[in-house]
Design a protein around this motif. Structure first.
Motif, short mmCIF file in Angstrom:
data_model
loop_
_atom_site.label_atom_id
_atom_site.label_comp_id
_atom_site.label_asym_id
_atom_site.label_seq_id
_atom_site.Cartn_x
_atom_site.Cartn_y
_atom_site.Cartn_z
N GLY A 9 6.76 -26.87 22.41
CA GLY A 9 7.18 -25.93 21.37
C GLY A 9 7.08 -26.48 19.96
N VAL A 10 7.55 -27.70 19.74
CA VAL A 10 7.51 -28.31 18.41
C VAL A 10 6.07 -28.60 18.00
N GLY A 11 5.30 -29.16 18.91
CA GLY A 11 3.91 -29.46 18.62
C GLY A 11 3.09 -28.22 18.30
N LEU A 12 3.33 -27.13 19.04
CA LEU A 12 2.61 -25.88 18.76
C LEU A 12 2.97 -25.35 17.37
N ALA A 13 4.23 -25.51 16.98
CA ALA A 13 4.63 -25.10 15.63
C ALA A 13 3.95 -25.99 14.59
N ALA A 14 3.84 -27.30 14.86
CA ALA A 14 3.18 -28.21 13.93
C ALA A 14 1.69 -27.87 13.81
N LEU A 15 1.07 -27.47 14.91
CA LEU A 15 -0.34 -27.06 14.85
C LEU A 15 -0.51 -25.84 13.95
N GLU A 46 -4.52 -27.01 26.63
CA GLU A 46 -5.58 -26.88 25.63
C GLU A 46 -5.66 -25.47 25.05
N GLU A 47 -5.63 -24.45 25.88
CA GLU A 47 -5.75 -23.08 25.36
C GLU A 47 -4.58 -22.73 24.43
N LEU A 48 -3.36 -23.13 24.81
CA LEU A 48 -2.20 -22.91 23.93
C LEU A 48 -2.42 -23.59 22.59
N ALA A 49 -2.88 -24.82 22.62
CA ALA A 49 -3.09 -25.61 21.39
C ALA A 49 -4.17 -24.96 20.51
N ARG A 50 -5.23 -24.51 21.12
CA ARG A 50 -6.31 -23.89 20.34
C ARG A 50 -5.85 -22.57 19.72
N GLY A 80 6.00 -15.86 18.38
CA GLY A 80 5.83 -15.41 19.77
C GLY A 80 4.87 -16.30 20.55
N ALA A 81 3.90 -16.90 19.86
CA ALA A 81 2.93 -17.76 20.54
C ALA A 81 3.56 -19.06 21.03
N LEU A 82 4.72 -19.42 20.50
CA LEU A 82 5.40 -20.63 20.94
C LEU A 82 6.12 -20.41 22.27
N VAL A 83 6.45 -19.16 22.57
CA VAL A 83 7.20 -18.81 23.78
C VAL A 83 6.22 -18.51 24.90
N THR A 84 6.24 -19.34 25.93
CA THR A 84 5.33 -19.13 27.06
C THR A 84 6.03 -18.56 28.28
N GLU A 85 7.35 -18.52 28.24
CA GLU A 85 8.08 -17.84 29.33
C GLU A 85 9.45 -17.40 28.84
N ARG A 86 9.88 -16.27 29.38
CA ARG A 86 11.21 -15.75 29.12
C ARG A 86 12.00 -15.89 30.41
N ILE A 87 13.20 -16.48 30.29
CA ILE A 87 13.99 -16.77 31.48
C ILE A 87 15.43 -16.30 31.29
N THR A 88 16.14 -16.21 32.40
CA THR A 88 17.58 -15.97 32.35
C THR A 88 18.26 -17.34 32.44
N LEU A 89 19.58 -17.35 32.36
CA LEU A 89 20.31 -18.61 32.47
C LEU A 89 20.01 -19.31 33.80
N ASP A 90 19.80 -18.53 34.86
CA ASP A 90 19.49 -19.12 36.16
C ASP A 90 18.15 -19.87 36.15
N GLY A 91 17.28 -19.53 35.22
CA GLY A 91 15.96 -20.15 35.17
C GLY A 91 15.89 -21.45 34.39
N ILE A 92 17.01 -21.88 33.83
CA ILE A 92 17.00 -23.10 33.01
C ILE A 92 16.55 -24.34 33.79
N PRO A 93 17.05 -24.58 35.00
CA PRO A 93 16.58 -25.78 35.73
C PRO A 93 15.05 -25.77 35.94
#
Length: 178
Positions: free
Chosen positions: A8-14, A35-39, A147-160
């Motif tokens: 997330g931080v690296g994608l923002a820096a890009l 790679e695709e996310l970074a590009r 929005g491009a930084l977010v690659t998944e949306r989860i509930t609290l149960d999905g944190i692990p």
């Protein structure tokens, strides 16, 4: 510019490097799957981290190294590689939060010879009164895509599982929705 870590931080820096007008933006990560996310975030080149990363970056920059390296991982080896990828007189900024056990060493001659600047950065070293309106303008005008930084949306149960994905080097940022 070289950005080490495509989370997330690296994608923002890009994206920030792209917005700032960097002509070549090298993303570095241990995972070839990023790679695709970074590009999409603005990387013009992608390097899978290895023992040869600094050499590969120098080859991409006419053997000079990058003007700016941004380390978003917080590991001693990554900090050292970012430093070695930076040109004489360039700047290496450590954004990644490392542990006390992550020791980076430099010898006195290389500090003199390369004349690079190494600094840490906390929350972008920002002045919220000055910087938040600028960031908001970039978002409104479509230059900064949160929005491009977010690659998944989860509930609290999905944190692990999100932590497992982060450790495995999959995806960018998980957004908890409840």
């Amino acid at each position: 510019v070289a950005v080490f870590g495509a989370g997330g931080v690296g994608l923002a820096a890009l994206q920030a490097a792209r917005i700032a007008g960097a002509s070549r933006i090298v993303a570095v990560d241990v995972s070839p799957r990023k790679e695709e996310l970074a590009r999409r975030a603005g990387a013009t080149d992608y390097v899978v981290a290895s023992e040869n990363t600094a050499r590969e970056i120098r080859a991409l920059t006419d053997k000079q190294g990058v003007d700016v390296a941004i380390e978003c991982v917080g590991r001693a080896t990554t900090i050292r590689t970012a430093w070695e990828s930076t040109r004489r007189g360039g700047r290496t900024t450590v954004v990644g939060i490392g542990g006390k056990d992550q020791q980076v060493t430099f010898n006195a001659l290389e500090l003199f010879h390369w004349g690079r600047t190494l600094s840490g950065c906390v929350y972008g070293n920002s002045d919220p009164a000055r910087d938040l309106p600028v960031l908001a303008a970039h978002v409104r005008e479509g230059r900064l895509d949160l929005g491009a930084l977010v690659t998944e949306r989860i509930t609290l149960d999905g944190i692990p599982a999100a932590f497992d994905n982060m450790i495995a080097g999959r995806g960018g940022r998980a957004l908890v929705v409840f």
